[in-house]
Motif scaffolding. Structure first.
Motif, short mmCIF file in Angstrom:
data_model
loop_
_atom_site.label_atom_id
_atom_site.label_comp_id
_atom_site.label_asym_id
_atom_site.label_seq_id
_atom_site.Cartn_x
_atom_site.Cartn_y
_atom_site.Cartn_z
N PRO A 163 0.79 -1.23 0.00
CA PRO A 163 0.00 0.00 0.00
C PRO A 163 0.83 1.28 0.00
N ARG A 164 2.06 1.22 0.45
CA ARG A 164 2.91 2.42 0.39
C ARG A 164 3.38 2.69 -1.03
N GLU A 165 3.34 1.66 -1.88
CA GLU A 165 3.82 1.81 -3.26
C GLU A 165 2.68 1.94 -4.27
N TYR A 166 1.51 1.39 -3.95
CA TYR A 166 0.40 1.39 -4.91
C TYR A 166 -0.92 1.62 -4.20
N THR A 167 -1.81 2.35 -4.86
CA THR A 167 -3.20 2.44 -4.44
C THR A 167 -4.00 1.62 -5.44
N VAL A 168 -4.85 0.73 -4.94
CA VAL A 168 -5.62 -0.16 -5.81
C VAL A 168 -7.11 -0.01 -5.47
N ARG A 179 -22.21 -10.98 -14.44
CA ARG A 179 -21.21 -11.12 -15.50
C ARG A 179 -20.74 -9.77 -16.02
N ALA A 180 -21.21 -8.67 -15.44
CA ALA A 180 -20.77 -7.34 -15.87
C ALA A 180 -19.28 -7.19 -15.60
N PRO A 181 -18.59 -6.38 -16.39
CA PRO A 181 -17.15 -6.23 -16.19
C PRO A 181 -16.82 -5.60 -14.85
N VAL A 182 -15.63 -5.93 -14.38
CA VAL A 182 -15.07 -5.37 -13.16
C VAL A 182 -13.91 -4.46 -13.60
N VAL A 183 -13.76 -3.34 -12.92
CA VAL A 183 -12.69 -2.39 -13.25
C VAL A 183 -11.72 -2.34 -12.07
N ILE A 184 -10.44 -2.59 -12.37
CA ILE A 184 -9.39 -2.48 -11.36
C ILE A 184 -8.51 -1.31 -11.74
N LEU A 185 -8.30 -0.39 -10.81
CA LEU A 185 -7.52 0.82 -11.05
C LEU A 185 -6.33 0.84 -10.10
N VAL A 186 -5.16 1.13 -10.63
CA VAL A 186 -3.92 1.12 -9.83
C VAL A 186 -3.17 2.42 -10.07
N GLU A 187 -2.74 3.05 -8.99
CA GLU A 187 -1.86 4.22 -9.10
C GLU A 187 -0.57 3.94 -8.34
N LYS A 188 0.55 4.21 -9.00
CA LYS A 188 1.86 4.03 -8.36
C LYS A 188 2.16 5.26 -7.52
N ALA A 189 2.75 5.07 -6.37
CA ALA A 189 3.07 6.18 -5.48
C ALA A 189 4.04 7.13 -6.14
#
Length: 193
Positions: A163-168, A179-189
């Protein structure tokens, strides 16, 4: 970060990615498909930027190429007939944004799908290529054979990111089909302390 078209998983992904696209930056469309995200990224990086778009299907890259020609954006994009798992060998860091749309090409052969092993390798490479404060989106379609395994593999991996390196973030539609799509979002610190 609310997109104009809140009904679309890809709209949510693009709304998340848009703020980090700056003129001259590098971005990746890990699954070119019909070129919607490739065009979006090409507009965002500007004339001095570069987008690397991957797909294993020549037809998908041709559809993407035609879209870019029509939009006057082809010179900003490198189209690669390669699996996204080859990303590290073809994309120079730092990368500001990476977008994945997982599953199969709409209107194409539904037997040609993204797979957990190669997608996980591409995700790992993408995270290594990301610049500080870079962003990554995964739109995970779940309605085809093998999709749930890919979703579970990716969710298990991103849940373990420090968690110190990425927010998910994980976005899911509650009032739609399971069956609807899932969205995964990642931000690098960021690079600061």
């Amino acid at each position: 970060m609310v997109p104009e078209r809140t009904a679309s998983a890809t709209a949510w992904a693009q709304a998340f990615i848009a703020p980090v696209l700056i003129p001259g930056s590098v971005a990746v469309d890990a699954t070119a498909g019909k070129g919607l995200d490739t065009e979006f990224l090409a507009r965002g990086v500007g004339a001095a930027g570069r987008v690397f778009a991957f797909d294993i299907q020549p037809g998908a890259l041709e559809i993407t190429r035609q879209r870019l020609v029509t939009a006057g954006l082809l010179e900003r994009v490198t189209l690669l007939l390669r699996d996204h798992a080859a990303m590290a060998a073809h994309v120079p860091p730092p990368v500001k944004a990476v977008m994945f749309n997982l599953g199969y090409l709409p209107g194409g052969d539904h037997r040609i799908i993204t797979r957990p092993g190669t997608t996980l390798r591409a995700l790992q490479d993408a995270l290594a290529l990301l610049a500080p404060q870079g962003r990554l989106s995964l739109v995970v379609y779940t309605g085809h054979p093998g999709a749930r395994q890919e979703q579970e593999t990716l969710e298990e991996y991103v849940a373990q990111l420090p968690p110190r390196e990425y927010t998910v973030l994980r976005l899911a539609f509650w009032n739609r089909s399971p069956r609807a799509p899932v969205v995964i979002l990642v931000e690098k610190a960021g690079g600061g302390s």
